[in-house]
Each structure stands twice: as C-alpha cells, then as structure tokens.
Design an enzyme around this catalytic site. Structure first.
Site, PDB file in Angstrom:
ATOM      1  N   ASP A   1       3.222   0.178  64.158  1.00  0.00           N
ATOM      2  CA  ASP A   1       2.743   0.940  65.310  1.00  0.00           C
ATOM      3  C   ASP A   1       1.961   2.181  64.918  1.00  0.00           C
ATOM      4  O   ASP A   1       1.229   2.746  65.741  1.00  0.00           O
ATOM      5  CB  ASP A   1       3.932   1.348  66.187  1.00  0.00           C
ATOM      6  CG  ASP A   1       4.690   0.150  66.717  1.00  0.00           C
ATOM      7  OD1 ASP A   1       4.036  -0.761  67.253  1.00  0.00           O
ATOM      8  OD2 ASP A   1       5.922   0.117  66.580  1.00  0.00           O
TER       9      ASP A   1
ATOM     10  N   HIS B   1      10.327  -0.314  71.755  1.00  0.00           N
ATOM     11  CA  HIS B   1       9.844  -1.584  71.188  1.00  0.00           C
ATOM     12  C   HIS B   1       8.328  -1.625  71.297  1.00  0.00           C
ATOM     13  O   HIS B   1       7.635  -0.955  70.542  1.00  0.00           O
ATOM     14  CB  HIS B   1      10.518  -2.751  71.909  1.00  0.00           C
ATOM     15  CG  HIS B   1      10.369  -4.077  71.227  1.00  0.00           C
ATOM     16  ND1 HIS B   1       9.889  -4.220  69.944  1.00  0.00           N
ATOM     17  CD2 HIS B   1      10.638  -5.336  71.661  1.00  0.00           C
ATOM     18  CE1 HIS B   1       9.876  -5.507  69.607  1.00  0.00           C
ATOM     19  NE2 HIS B   1      10.312  -6.198  70.646  1.00  0.00           N
TER      20      HIS B   1
ATOM     21  N   HIS C   1      11.848   2.405  60.393  1.00  0.00           N
ATOM     22  CA  HIS C   1      12.020   1.041  60.898  1.00  0.00           C
ATOM     23  C   HIS C   1      13.488   0.671  60.796  1.00  0.00           C
ATOM     24  O   HIS C   1      14.196   1.115  59.883  1.00  0.00           O
ATOM     25  CB  HIS C   1      11.160   0.054  60.098  1.00  0.00           C
ATOM     26  CG  HIS C   1      11.078  -1.311  60.714  1.00  0.00           C
ATOM     27  ND1 HIS C   1      12.022  -2.286  60.467  1.00  0.00           N
ATOM     28  CD2 HIS C   1      10.188  -1.845  61.589  1.00  0.00           C
ATOM     29  CE1 HIS C   1      11.697  -3.372  61.155  1.00  0.00           C
ATOM     30  NE2 HIS C   1      10.599  -3.130  61.841  1.00  0.00           N
TER      31      HIS C   1
ATOM     32  N   SER D   1      12.399  -8.404  71.827  1.00  0.00           N
ATOM     33  CA  SER D   1      11.615  -9.435  72.505  1.00  0.00           C
ATOM     34  C   SER D   1      11.935 -10.830  71.972  1.00  0.00           C
ATOM     35  O   SER D   1      12.085 -11.782  72.751  1.00  0.00           O
ATOM     36  CB  SER D   1      10.119  -9.146  72.372  1.00  0.00           C
ATOM     37  OG  SER D   1       9.727  -9.016  71.021  1.00  0.00           O
TER      38      SER D   1
ATOM     39  N   ARG E   1       2.462  -4.817  57.557  1.00  0.00           N
ATOM     40  CA  ARG E   1       1.550  -4.925  58.700  1.00  0.00           C
ATOM     41  C   ARG E   1       0.705  -3.654  58.830  1.00  0.00           C
ATOM     42  O   ARG E   1      -0.460  -3.719  59.224  1.00  0.00           O
ATOM     43  CB  ARG E   1       2.343  -5.186  59.982  1.00  0.00           C
ATOM     44  CG  ARG E   1       3.144  -6.481  59.949  1.00  0.00           C
ATOM     45  CD  ARG E   1       4.059  -6.620  61.160  1.00  0.00           C
ATOM     46  NE  ARG E   1       5.029  -5.517  61.210  1.00  0.00           N
ATOM     47  CZ  ARG E   1       5.857  -5.306  62.234  1.00  0.00           C
ATOM     48  NH1 ARG E   1       5.827  -6.101  63.288  1.00  0.00           N
ATOM     49  NH2 ARG E   1       6.715  -4.294  62.196  1.00  0.00           N
TER      50      ARG E   1
END
Length: 468
Positions: free
Chosen positions: A405, A304, A350, A274, A359
């Site tokens: 995620d 994504h 990742h 993105s 995160r």
C-alpha cells in the site's frame, strides 16, 4: 392437514426450481469448451488423491499450539486454513503456486510488446499450478471478453446509485446482484451431485472475473463523470479492456501498470480478511457472487483495502506542510510528529511479513522505469530510506518495512487516476482472481462448512483456574 402441507411444499419447491430456471435466462456467448476447464477436470482426480494421502499420513498430527493471546489477538498467526493458490513467508514474501513475484514476471506470458505478466496467465497458474502458453492465455482473454456483459438490471442498479455512495458499496451491490444468474445456485436447486459442484462454480467464477471490468468502469464513470462506457474489445487482453473502461486505454504505460497491479494484488494467502471471508461464505455453499461480495465488504475496511488511500492522504498532507523536494530532516520531523500524535505511518508494517514487501519492490521498479522524476515517487523513495530506522528507534513495529500500500496510490495518481475512493475497487477486481481460484478448488475437493470453536472470556478463565 399433513397432506395439504406436503402438497404446498412440493408446489413451493416446483416454483423455486422454475424461478431458478427463469433466473438463468441471461446467457453468455463464451466458448462452451474452455481449455482451462478441461485442464482443471484432468487435475481434480489427482489433487483429490493427493489431499487424501496427506490427510491419511498427517491428519492426526499436531499443527502447533494455540495461545490464548491468539484468540484475543484476531487469530493472528493461527494455522487454520488450507489455501492452495499462494503461501506467504515472513521473510520471502508471497509465492503464487510456488513462484515468487520476480519469477512470475519472468515466466508468465505477456502482451505483445509488454513487459509485465498478464493477469490471465496468473489466474491459469493459480487454478492449475502450471505456467500457461501464450495461446492458452490468448484464449482466456477472448473467453473473458465474451462473458463480460452484465445484465441490464445490474446496469440499472449501478446507474441509480447516488454518486455520494462509496464506490465499494456500489461494487458490492452489483456483484451480489449477479447472483440472479448463478450457474451454481441453479445447479444446486436442481440437485447436482457434490462431486460436480466444481463445474458450475467454475462457470460462475469465470463470469465473475469477466464482468468486473464492466462493473468497475460503470461505477467509475458514473461517480466521477467520465462519460459513456465503451464496449469491451474482444481482441484485447483483460487489463487493456479495464484500462479502456476507465478512460486510460490509450496510455500503454497505464495498461502495463494494470497488468502488474492485478497480478500482485490477486492473492495473498487465505488469512487476510477478503480472502478468508470469501472462503468462509463459500463454505456455506453460497455461490461465488455472494461469496465475493462478502469479500468486497471486508476489503472496504480501512485496515485492509482502504490502506493505500490512507497512504496517499498522509503523503499529500506531508507535501502540503513541508513542500516538494523537502530535506531529509524535514521528512524525519514530520514522521516523528505523526508518531508522537498517536498515529501510525501508513503503508509500513505487515501482519506477517518481516521484510520489504516484494509487491512494493515490483511497483518501485515499475516507477523507476516509467516515472523516475515524479516528485511524489521521489518522496516515497525518500521515506523508504528514512521511516524504517525511525520505527525501529521508536519501537513501533516488528516489521518497519513498507508494504504494497505504500506505493500503489502514487502510481495511479501519476497517470491521472487520482480519485482515491476508487482505489479499493481496483484492489477488489484483483482480489477476485485469488478468491475465485480457491472457491473452485474448495468445491472440487469437497471442502466442508467452516465452523471453528469459540470460547467466552469466562470459559477461558475457568479453563486455566488453579493451573500454573
């Protein structure tokens, strides 16, 4: 004949300029003198000189070899971009303008009574490299609220979409349509100097970010039948207004979650799909609305932005099969069955990180504070203690640790936002902050059109023919 063609060309150009003039009729009630824009104008000359100095000293130096495997492997790890807002370290995680997520949580201004950083403060940091004051953040909140209205025809585009059309498709359409009133597109048609590109780009980026809550809220309510959209409250911060538009404005914990969510999802250096797509499309001097719409189309992919949805689906399947409060052995067995079935464990691994995603850690700390006894959160924690060792044993991942995620869907579900198809829209609202900040600097520093060199497989074979 040539004269006639020339006349028609001039008339066409004149009509084009007139059209762009009409396109700009939608005006904003935002303050004319933006403190952020004024500070940015002060920073651009010195940043321009810094770039010149770095290029003069290091421009001809090698930046590492390029392997054929990198070309075939999606350019993984290939150093090829300048991205000023954030840098991702394989061991340390993301830093926003040099600040880690815990440092941002500690240093950035917060809402009165809140404990999570305000996204307005994070955007100021991304644009300037400076921690803003509480007053500067409050002014930015008001400015975005003043810019938040979307044109009537964009509202109609969203309202005419069938509820079966994926929310991300609707989101992309609406953002693309905002191009109708692009300050940059109009300025370019009017012949603005290259040195001044950043000004209308800044205005478009501010409008883009400001209007996203209204777009997201309208899509959410149309698709999931949540009733009439409330008005933006100019006395509230960005996250509070977004939460209210989604129907959760009365839940202060959810508002706090939005502040954290937007902050940690805002930027993740420039190589992800993105972010890079927005930069690439922007390099063609497409305006920020067109550039970010392209970003959204990349974010909509299952590799994504849809990843958090995949995690939640997997967790729910696990719960339905082994039940709540399952034993560690039952969880291990389910994880192994996933791997043996040729599938991956979603939310783990990742492309860059080689440790637990900071995160993920930030979201886990939020959950420990606000929902420590939630069964789904307990399952996420149980998996965190089990999956890495299984992945290492199976040899399935260079990084067996959870990423962002692995946690976000569980938090959203806890507060009642359980419509998984909408999760990537929230990710998109967040990602606008990083893409917009970089677009502003790309235009300020005169970043060129991106045009990397490509090779065919045959050309690669010939290149290395008869070479050891």
């Amino acid at each position: 004949m040539a004269s006639s063609l020339s006349t028609r060309s001039l008339l066409s150009a004149s009509r084009s300029r007139a059209a762009w003039g009409r396109a700009s009729r939608f005006s904003t009630s935002a303050p004319v003198n933006s403190a952020l824009k004024e500070r940015l104008a002060q920073l651009i000359p010195q940043e321009t000189e810094k770039v010149k100095a770095v290029r003069a000293e290091h421009g001809k130096k090698s930046f590492g070899p390029v392997l054929v495997d990198q070309l075939y492997g999606g350019m993984r790890g290939l150093p090829a971009l300048i991205w000023d807002g954030s840098v991702l370290d394989a061991e340390e995680g993301i830093r926003f303008r040099g600040k880690s997520i815990p440092e941002c949580q500690a240093e950035l201004p917060k809402a009165p009574g809140g404990s999570e950083p305000l996204p307005e403060a994070l955007f100021w940091l991304l644009v300037t490299g400076e921690v803003p004051t509480q007053a500067q953040v409050a002014e930015l909140s008001k400015e975005w609220a003043a810019r938040a209205a979307i044109p009537k025809f964009v509202e109609e585009i969203i309202d005419r979409c069938p509820p079966t059309l994926h929310p991300m498709s609707q989101f992309s359409m609406a953002v693309t349509a905002l191009n109708h009133d692009s300050a940059f597109a109009k300025a370019y048609q009017d012949g603005v100097s290259k040195k001044e590109y950043w000004g209308p780009t800044f205005e478009d980026c501010m409008d883009l970010i400001a209007k996203l809550p209204n777009i997201a809220g309208r899509i959410y309510r149309n698709v999931f039948g949540k009733g009439k959209l409330p008005a933006i409250d100019p006395s509230k911060d960005y996250s509070h207004n977004l939460a209210a538009l989604l129907g959760f404005g009365d839940n202060e914990a959810f508002v706090e979650l939005m502040r954290l969510y937007i902050t940690i999802h805002s930027d993740h250096e420039g190589g992800n799909v993105s972010a890079h797509t927005g930069k690439l499309v922007g390099s063609a001097l497409s305006d920020p609305f067109l550039s970010f719409a392209a970003s959204l189309n990349g974010l909509a992919g299952p590799l994504h932005g849809l990843a958090n949805q995949e995690v939640l689906i997997w967790l729910r399947r696990m719960q339905s099969k082994i039940g709540e409060n399952a034993s560690d052995e039952a969880v291990k067995e389910y994880v192994w069955s996933t791997l043996k079935g040729g599938q991956v464990v979603p939310g783990y691994g990742h492309a860059v990180l080689r440790k637990t995603d900071p995160r993920y850690t930030a979201q886990r700390e939020f959950a420990l504070k606000h929902l420590p006894d939630d069964p789904m959160f307990k399952l996420v924690g149980q998996i965190y203690n089990i999956v890495p060792n299984i992945l290492l044993e199976a040899g399935k991942a260079k990084n067996p640790w959870p990423n962002v995620d692995a946690h976000s869907g569980v938090l959203l579900t806890y507060y009642g936002l359980d419509q998984m198809q909408f999760y990537t829209v929230l990710f998109g609202v967040s990602r606008a902050f990083g893409v917009a900040a970089q677009l502003i600097w790309d235009r300020a520093l005169g970043a060129p059109l991106e045009r990397p060199k490509s090779y065919s497989t045959e050309a690669i074979a010939k290149m290395f023919a008869n070479k050891q």
